[in-house]
Structure formats: structure tokens, C-alpha cells
Scaffold this motif. Structure first.
Motif, short mmCIF file in Angstrom:
data_model
loop_
_atom_site.label_atom_id
_atom_site.label_comp_id
_atom_site.label_asym_id
_atom_site.label_seq_id
_atom_site.Cartn_x
_atom_site.Cartn_y
_atom_site.Cartn_z
N GLU A 91 21.11 26.24 -56.34
CA GLU A 91 20.17 25.59 -55.45
C GLU A 91 19.80 26.51 -54.29
O GLU A 91 18.64 26.62 -53.89
N GLY A 92 20.82 27.21 -53.77
CA GLY A 92 20.53 28.15 -52.68
C GLY A 92 19.64 29.29 -53.14
O GLY A 92 18.68 29.67 -52.46
N GLN A 93 19.90 29.84 -54.36
CA GLN A 93 19.08 30.92 -54.89
C GLN A 93 17.65 30.44 -55.17
O GLN A 93 16.68 31.16 -54.92
N ILE A 94 17.53 29.20 -55.68
CA ILE A 94 16.19 28.67 -55.97
C ILE A 94 15.38 28.53 -54.69
O ILE A 94 14.18 28.83 -54.64
N ASP A 95 16.01 28.07 -53.62
CA ASP A 95 15.30 27.95 -52.34
C ASP A 95 14.79 29.31 -51.87
O ASP A 95 13.64 29.44 -51.40
N GLY A 96 15.63 30.35 -52.07
CA GLY A 96 15.19 31.68 -51.68
C GLY A 96 14.02 32.18 -52.51
O GLY A 96 13.07 32.78 -52.00
N GLU B 39 34.33 20.62 -64.15
CA GLU B 39 33.38 19.87 -63.34
C GLU B 39 33.30 20.45 -61.92
O GLU B 39 32.22 20.60 -61.35
N ILE B 40 34.47 20.80 -61.39
CA ILE B 40 34.48 21.38 -60.04
C ILE B 40 33.72 22.72 -60.05
O ILE B 40 32.90 23.01 -59.16
N GLY B 41 33.96 23.56 -61.12
CA GLY B 41 33.26 24.84 -61.21
C GLY B 41 31.76 24.66 -61.37
O GLY B 41 30.96 25.40 -60.78
N VAL B 42 31.35 23.67 -62.19
CA VAL B 42 29.92 23.43 -62.39
C VAL B 42 29.24 23.02 -61.09
O VAL B 42 28.12 23.44 -60.78
N LYS B 43 29.92 22.16 -60.32
CA LYS B 43 29.35 21.75 -59.02
C LYS B 43 29.16 22.95 -58.10
O LYS B 43 28.13 23.08 -57.41
N GLU B 44 30.15 23.84 -58.09
CA GLU B 44 30.03 25.05 -57.26
C GLU B 44 28.85 25.91 -57.70
O GLU B 44 28.07 26.41 -56.87
N ILE B 45 28.71 26.07 -59.06
CA ILE B 45 27.59 26.88 -59.57
C ILE B 45 26.25 26.24 -59.23
O ILE B 45 25.27 26.93 -58.85
#
Length: 513
Positions: free
Chosen positions: A113-118, A102-108
Motif C-alpha cells: 500500500e505504501g509503494q502503491i501510494d508512491g 496471515e501476519i506476514g501477509v498483513k505486513e506485505i
């Protein structure tokens, strides 16, 4: 005096002896009792000791078993506790892994989200630059983007339609030529490979006799034998001046065959009288039923058709004694089955299914009750009832276009049925119309209450109706003859006139035991 004294002395001696003997005996008995009691006590003590020892041994055995049971239960409880602890440890490990995931999924998700904004920003930049280029092109060409796209699409559509029409015409012409050639080739090869003789069914049979003297015996006294035979079989028996021959006339080939075989057995046996005639006709009818079943089995074996329901097999055998437009129905069905198998093989389809459908395509013509349905629809319903596959049922029901064809086998059965019936001399329309008229005559009479049998004879110019004597009296018989004639006049079309004869026979039967 001396004798008296002696007697007294003897008496006293006897008394003393008896008394002394009693005391001696009593002492001896008391000693034996004491010994017996002593022995009994010793035995009782020994038995008591044995029982105590046995009870102790039993107690020790039960105690040992109880301890074993307790130990086994404790071991099982320990094993279960161990398994529970292992499951708990596994559950804790999986829970820790899930938390880590779950922690890894949140990080991904945060990275995505950052890549999508770009990507969105780049997409907006591309759209704005594309719009600027389109505005420049519109100014240079003098057309808007929508107008230019519509004009280009229209030009491309016209060119594509022109090329497609030309190509489609060529393909269609070539396909028609090849299809006609292939169809003619398959039909010619199929017809050449399956040859069948022409068939014409007659409405009369000739029974040959050795001498004309037998004619008198067949007729009987005042015609009673021939009347009994006609009543039992429903066949008109014509005894005329034809040498060594008797003519059997009936539209139904089954009845003619029953009458012919019955006559043969009666003439061979020599006993010809009404009771014997009824007995022989009943036996012959049973043998004809057996022959129908055997004919169905033999046909299926010859054609290599397996797994056919017994009722359908019986209907196939019944085709042997039926005709369609003068063509024997069993021979026609066998011929259609072979044609269908050959044509299906040429077209790359399943020949066994095609052969099965070809054999069964006309079973609607031979039911025992003959309901008011087209024979193709009736045959399809019978095939569905007895578990035939959907493509076979559709081929049966669609071979005269009563229903829509849904399988490739259906048109093959229709074509082969037409090929079999279209041969010169294979069919005659007149005999079929004649048989239909005769059947309608008989069914009209059977529709009245109290009628048991009805036979149309003399080519449909006479109708003999047999009624139950318990239900129909003499007066009702006259009324019934009139009602039948009125119904025939109003519902049927026929040449000349039809004579209706109502026969009411009373039979009294008893047995001497």
C-alpha cells in the motif's frame, strides 16, 4: 397205606425244596442287584467327574479367548487414540503456520500500500508534466493533440492500404496460377493412375439355349409355364424366331438376373411346370441375396475398407445390380473411391477416409423402400444411422450441393464423382429416364390397397398388377384397373398408351398327412 404215606412225604418234600430254592434264589438275586447298583454308581461318578473336567477346560478356553478379544480391542483403541493425538498435533502445527502466514501477509499488504501510494504520486507528476509538454507543442505547431493524431493515423492508413493492395494483388495472381497448375496436375495424375472401362447397361438379357425344342417346354401348355415365370419374376420373356436364344426384358437388372438363373436351372433340370418354377425362383432370389452380401464384402476387402456396418455392406453389394444413367453403380463407386484416395494422398489428407466416402457416396440410390428424398440426403441419413463419421456423412450429403460442405473430403468426393461420370460413353441419360418412368408406373399401382405385386413390361407399354383374392373381388378388380389408368393419365407423362392388366388368382392349398 404205604403208597399214600410215600406220596404225601414226596409232596411235602417237594414243597419244602421249592420254598428253600426260592429263598436261596432271591438271596442270590439281591446280591447281584446290589453289585449292579454299586457298579452303576461308580460309573456315574466317573462320568460326572469327566464332565466336570471337560466343563472346566471349556470354561478356561472361552475365558482365554475372551481375554484375547478384550486385549485386541484395547490395543486398537490405544492405536486410534495415538493417531488422533498425532492428527491433533499436526492440526495445531498447521494452525500455527497459518497464523504466522496471515501476519506476514498483513505486513506485505501494508508495504505494498505504501509503494502503491508512491507510484500514484509519481504517475500524477508524469501526467502533469506530459500535459505541459503537449500544451507547448500545440502552441508551436498550431494543431491540437487530437487533430495531429488523426492526421497521422490517416496518412499511415493510406500508405498501408496502398502497399497492402499491391502485395495482395501479387499474392493472389501467383496463388491462382499455382493453384490452377497444381489442381490440373493432381487431376491429370489421378485420372491417369485410375483407369476404368466404359460401361453401358442394357435393359435386356439374352438367354442362350441348345435347341429350339426347349422353347416349347419353356412356353408350356397354352403358355402356362411362361406366364408363371413372368408372374414370379416380373420379367417379360420374349420367345421369337431368334435361333437358340430367348430374350429377357426388364428395367431392373436384379429381376433379369433372377429370371436368367431360374431359366438356366429349369432347363438344366428338365422339370418345367408352374410349381417347380415358383420353387426355383424362390431359391434363386435367396441366392441372389447371398450374392449381394458377398459382393459387398469382396468390394470392401478389395478396397481395404474395414469396420463397415453389415447393412451398409449389403447396400454396397446391391450396387452391383443397379445402374446410374447407364453406368454400373458398383463400378462407378469403386472408381470414385480409388480416385478419392489418390487425390487425398496428393493433397496430404487421409486417403482411407476419402476412399470410404467415395465408396458410400451413392448408397442413397439403392435402399429397399426408396423414400421420396434426394439420394445424397438419403445416403447421408443412412450413413449417420449406421455409425459413420461426420466428415464421411457430410461428403455423402454434399456431393450434389444439397447441404453445405464442412470438411475437406467433401469437395474431393464431388470432384471425383464428376470425373467418373464425365468420361465419354460412361453414362446415358435416356436409360435413366426410362428406368425412372418404369419405376413410377410400378409404384403407382402398388399405392392402391390390395395390390401385392406390380410389373411393368414391354418397355412400359403394359402394367401387370397382381392383387389379393381375399381383399379384391372381380368387381373391384375392374374398378382397380380403371382407377390405376386414371391416376397414370393424370400424374405421368409417357409415349403411346399403357395397358393395365389386373390379375386376381385364387389358390386353394391343403396337405395330405
Amino acid at each position: 397205606m404205604d403208597i399214600t404215606a410215600i406220596s404225601i412225604g414226596l409232596l411235602i418234600g417237594a414243597i419244602l425244596g421249592t420254598t428253600i430254592g426260592y429263598f436261596i434264589l432271591k438271596r442270590l438275586l439281591s446280591k447281584q442287584e446290589k453289585e449292579l447298583l454299586y457298579k452303576a454308581k461308580i460309573q456315574a461318578e466317573n462320568i460326572k467327574k469327566d464332565k466336570i473336567i471337560q466343563a472346566k477346560e471349556k470354561f478356561l478356553e472361552l475365558k482365554e479367548q475372551h481375554e484375547k478379544t478384550i486385549n485386541s480391542r484395547e490395543r486398537k483403541i490405544q492405536d486410534k487414540e495415538f493417531h488422533f493425538k498425532q492428527r491433533e498435533n499436526n492440526f495445531n502445527k498447521k494452525n500455527d503456520e497459518l497464523r504466522k502466514r496471515e501476519i506476514g501477509v498483513k505486513e506485505i499488504e501494508e508495504k505494498l500500500e505504501g509503494q502503491i501510494d508512491g507510484v500514484r504520486k509519481k504517475e500524477e507528476e508524469l501526467i502533469s508534466s506530459q500535459q505541459k509538454q503537449i500544451e507547448i507543442l500545440e502552441k508551436v505547431s498550431g494543431f491540437s493533440a487530437d487533430e495531429a493524431r488523426d492526421q497521422l493515423m490517416e496518412t499511415l492508413q493510406q500508405e498501408a492500404k496502398t502497399k497492402a493492395m499491391a502485395t495482395l494483388k501479387e499474392i493472389k495472381e501467383e496463388a491462382v496460377m499455382n493453384a490452377n497448375k497444381e489442381a490440373k496436375k493432381i487431376l491429370i495424375q489421378t485420372i491417369q493412375r485410375v483407369a476404368a472401362e466404359q460401361t453401358i447397361e442394357n435393359a435386356v438379357s439374352v438367354f442362350n439355349i441348345e435347341s429350339d425344342d426347349i422353347k416349347g417346354r419353356i412356353i408350356g401348355r397354352e403358355g402356362r409355364n411362361i406366364r408363371s415365370l413372368e408372374a414370379a419374376t416380373g420379367v417379360e420373356i420374349i420367345v421369337d424366331d431368334t435361333p437358340e436364344a430367348i430374350i429377357l426384358s426388364c428395367f431392373d437388372p436384379v429381376r433379369r438376373e433372377i429370371a436368367r438363373l431360374s431359366l438356366h436351372q429349369l432347363v438344366t433340370d428338365g422339370r418345367i411346370h408352374p410349381a417347380r418354377i415358383e420353387e426355383v425362383v424362390a431359391k434363386t432370389q435367396k441366392s441372389i441375396k447371398d450374392e449381394i452380401i458377398e459382393a459387398g464384402k469382396r468390394t470392401c476387402i478389395d478396397l481395404g475398407i474395414h469396420g463397415l456396418h453389415p447393412e451398409l455392406m449389403k447396400m454396397v453389394g446391391r450396387m452391383k445390380y443397379r445402374s446410374s444413367y447407364g453406368q454400373n453403380l458398383l463400378q462407378h463407386s469403386r472408381e470414385v473411391a480409388n480416385l478419392c484416395a489418390t487425390m487425398a494422398s496428393e493433397l496430404g489428407l487421409n486417403p482411407k477416409v476419402a476412399k470410404r466416402a467415395g465408396l458410400l457416396h451413392d448408397i442413397g440410390k439403392v435402399p429397399e423402400d426408396e423414400p421420396e428424398l434426394p439420394h445424397a440426403i438419403l445416403g447421408m441419413k443412412l450413413a449417420e444411422k449406421y455409425g459413420e463419421k461426420k466428415n464421411v456423412c457430410n461428403a455423402i450429403g454434399a456431393h450434389h450441393d444439397e447441404i453445405e460442405m464442412t470438411s475437406m473430403i467433401s469437395p474431393i468426393v464431388q470432384i471425383c464423382d464428376a470425373v467418373s461420370g464425365a468420361r465419354p460413353g460412361a453414362r446415358r441419360e435416356i436409360i435413366e429416364a426410362y428406368i425412372q418412368r418404369i419405376k413410377e408406373l410400378e409404384n403407382t399401382a402398388l399405392s392402391f390397397d390390395g395390390v401385392t405385386k406390380a410389373y411393368a413390361i414391354q418397355a412400359g407399354r403394359e402394367l401387370r398388377v397382381f392383387v389379393e383374392s381375399e381383399k379384391v373381388g372381380d368387381k373391384r378388380a375392374d374398378e382397380l384397373a380403371f382407377e390405376i389408368s386414371e391416376k397414370i393419365e393424370s400424374e405421368m407423362t409417357y409415349p403411346g398408351q399403357v395397358k393395365i392388366t389386373v390379375i386376381r388368382e385364387k389358390r386353394a392349398v391343403s396337405y395330405a398327412k
